[in-house]
Motif scaffolding. Structure first.
Motif, PDB file in Angstrom:
ATOM      1  N   ARG A   5       0.785  -1.339   0.084  1.00 39.16           N
ATOM      2  CA  ARG A   5       0.045  -0.040  -0.065  1.00 39.16           C
ATOM      3  C   ARG A   5       0.875   1.201  -0.180  1.00 39.16           C
ATOM      4  O   ARG A   5       1.938   1.289   0.427  1.00 39.16           O
ATOM      5  CB  ARG A   5      -0.798   0.007   1.273  1.00 39.16           C
ATOM      6  N   ALA A   7       0.059   5.023   1.509  1.00 41.95           N
ATOM      7  CA  ALA A   7      -0.494   5.505   2.729  1.00 41.95           C
ATOM      8  C   ALA A   7      -0.288   7.082   2.623  1.00 41.95           C
ATOM      9  O   ALA A   7       0.104   7.579   3.803  1.00 41.95           O
ATOM     10  CB  ALA A   7      -0.155   4.796   4.111  1.00 41.95           C
ATOM     11  N   GLU A  41      -4.728   8.468   4.728  1.00 39.07           N
ATOM     12  CA  GLU A  41      -4.560   8.461   6.129  1.00 39.07           C
ATOM     13  C   GLU A  41      -5.005  10.036   6.521  1.00 39.07           C
ATOM     14  O   GLU A  41      -4.362  10.769   6.861  1.00 39.07           O
ATOM     15  CB  GLU A  41      -3.173   8.135   6.760  1.00 39.07           C
ATOM     16  N   TYR A 140      -1.471   7.883  14.437  1.00 33.30           N
ATOM     17  CA  TYR A 140      -0.834   7.300  13.310  1.00 33.30           C
ATOM     18  C   TYR A 140      -0.345   5.819  13.494  1.00 33.30           C
ATOM     19  O   TYR A 140      -0.824   4.945  12.914  1.00 33.30           O
ATOM     20  CB  TYR A 140       0.165   8.095  12.650  1.00 33.30           C
ATOM     21  N   ARG A 158       7.920   2.017   2.765  1.00 37.76           N
ATOM     22  CA  ARG A 158       7.872   3.482   3.095  1.00 37.76           C
ATOM     23  C   ARG A 158       9.091   4.078   3.201  1.00 37.76           C
ATOM     24  O   ARG A 158      10.247   3.394   3.277  1.00 37.76           O
ATOM     25  CB  ARG A 158       7.176   3.511   4.141  1.00 37.76           C
ATOM     26  N   HIS A 162      10.366   6.572   8.606  1.00 37.76           N
ATOM     27  CA  HIS A 162       9.407   5.926   9.600  1.00 37.76           C
ATOM     28  C   HIS A 162      10.264   4.780  10.155  1.00 37.76           C
ATOM     29  O   HIS A 162       9.453   4.188  11.040  1.00 37.76           O
ATOM     30  CB  HIS A 162       8.143   5.380   8.716  1.00 37.76           C
TER      31      HIS A 162
END
Ligand code: GLU
Length: 428
Positions: A5, A7, A41, A140, A158, A162
């Motif tokens: 995904r 996001a 998100e 989150y 990602r 992160h």
């Protein structure tokens, strides 16, 4: 089947860092014949805006990607509440002043990152964390874990920024008894001075690149090259071909330096490789919102003009400045042409005007032959006539080949503009 995904949070436009993360997810999914999902998100109701969301979706499509499913976190608040309640029931979270706090039970965590290899986390900065705010919205890390697990994602690709969230999220998967996916953290894109991307260096939205006249294929090509390479020093590669050979394990670990020069070079290569018909369509779409092409512009004429500039365009926006004279005759003579116009050549230009008027066929070849013959007749070198004529026809010192330009403008227009220069000389 693999499932990944992208996001984005619709609290800003899609920037190149996000676009590249999206591309890597999409390429991975398509290469593996898996699923690619978009998860919006939008838990921060105040900061999320429809305008940003629209731009994000539009930019993803524009870059040549599509998605199999789309979800909005704002429609899933009940689900997050439900999972928070599970943690409360199990004594792993508690409520205080309307908010739900999760208690981390820290243990050493190791992951095998598909890009970075083994990463070991030996401590956490916090002992507990809010997972549901007092207004009922999730934070989150929590909504991310619930969704990544419930959506059946197999790999999380990602940005490296992160990484510090990953151990926290793993502890939440463990607490909820959910399966932890694999991770691949993509390195940051750096500015040419080695720092983070700034507004000055490339950190602009995808929409701005589009507005500037970068082709979507060129931008997508460039973004994949930031941290990945098809090998053999190859740089021009279509998204379709990248799909065939893309392997997330071959993404580099080190930060990728953003270079506008490189992007521009790739863009000019794509422009050159586009045939005139397609480029004419792309340019027409590009120019549509800019009020540039006069309403009566014929497709055939536009194609001729494009041919004049085809090999010299870095961006579509270059066309506006350089080709303007092909559509409008209201220009003044640029300041740097003064030296060329200093000498009054009214007599010689008048002779040229007559010679041009007399041409039956007005083509590059006939124009050039007659032009040279006239120069000799009036006692000038061809180049001494070329310079002022170019200024007369374009307003500028430099431009595409003069004889081609004359053919494109057509006899009537050329004669009109030459007469205008003669009038100018009379007025100074
Ligand atoms: N909404 C987060 C972001 O835009 C997503 C982070 C993630 O991929 O887990 O940074």
């Amino acid at each position: 089947m693999v499932k990944v995904r992208f996001a984005p949070s619709p609290t800003g436009y899609l920037h190149i860092g996000g676009a590249r993360t999206c591309l890597f997810n999409w390429l991975y999914a398509r290469h593996m014949q898996g699923k690619f999902i978009l998860r919006i998100e939008d838990t921060d109701v105040q900061r999320s805006k429809k305008e940003y969301l629209d731009e994000i979706l539009e930019s993803i499509r524009w870059l040549g990607m599509d998605w199999d499913e789309i979800y909005y976190q704002s429609q899933r608040f009940d689900l997050y509440q439900q999972y928070a309640q599970k943690l409360i029931d199990a004594g792993k979270a508690y409520k205080r002043e309307g908010a739900v706090f999760f208690k981390y039970e820290f243990a050493k965590i190791e992951i095998n990152d598909l890009i970075r290899g083994q990463i070991v986390f030996t401590e956490l900065p916090k002992e507990e964390e809010v997972i549901i705010k007092s207004d009922g919205s999730p934070t989150y890390n929590f909504s991310c874990v619930v969704d990544d697990a419930l959506m059946g994602l197999t790999l999380i690709i990602r940005g490296e920024d992160h990484i510090s969230n990953t151990p926290k999220q793993i502890l939440m998967y463990n607490a909820l008894g959910l399966t932890t996916p694999d991770f691949a953290h993509v390195p940051l894109i750096l500015s040419p001075d080695g720092g983070r991307l700034s507004k000055r260096f490339g950190a602009t939205s995808i929409r701005e690149y589009k507005e500037e006249g970068y082709l979507s294929q060129a931008l997508a090509n460039y973004l994949t090259l930031l941290s990945w390479s098809p090998g053999n020093n190859r740089e021009i590669i279509s998204l379709r071909e990248t799909c065939e050979i893309f392997d997330i394990k071959h993404v580099n670990k080190t930060g990728a330096e953003f270079s506008l020069d490189k992007l521009s070079w790739i863009n000019s290569e794509y422009i050159k490789a586009t045939n005139v018909k397609d480029l004419s369509k792309t340019l027409t779409d590009y120019l549509a919102g800019k009020n540039f092409l006069p309403a009566h512009t014929q497709e055939e004429y536009l194609e001729k003009v494009i041919l004049l500039f085809h090999d010299r365009l870095t961006k579509l926006s270059d066309f506006i400045d350089r080709a303007r004279f092909c559509f409008y005759d209201d220009y003044g003579y640029a300041d740097d042409t003064r030296e060329i116009l200093q000498k009054n050549l009214s007599k010689e230009i008048t002779a040229l005007t007559q010679a041009m008027t007399g041409l039956q066929e007005f083509t590059k070849v006939t124009i050039e032959t007659e032009f040279r013959a006239t120069a000799t007749r009036v006692g000038l070198k061809t180049k001494d006539l070329v310079h002022p004529v170019r200024v007369a026809l374009t307003g500028k010192r430099v431009g595409p080949g003069l004889f081609e330009t004359m053919e494109v403008l057509g006899k009537q227009e050329v004669v009109k503009r030459l007469n205008r220069l003669i009038t100018y000389w009379q007025s100074v």
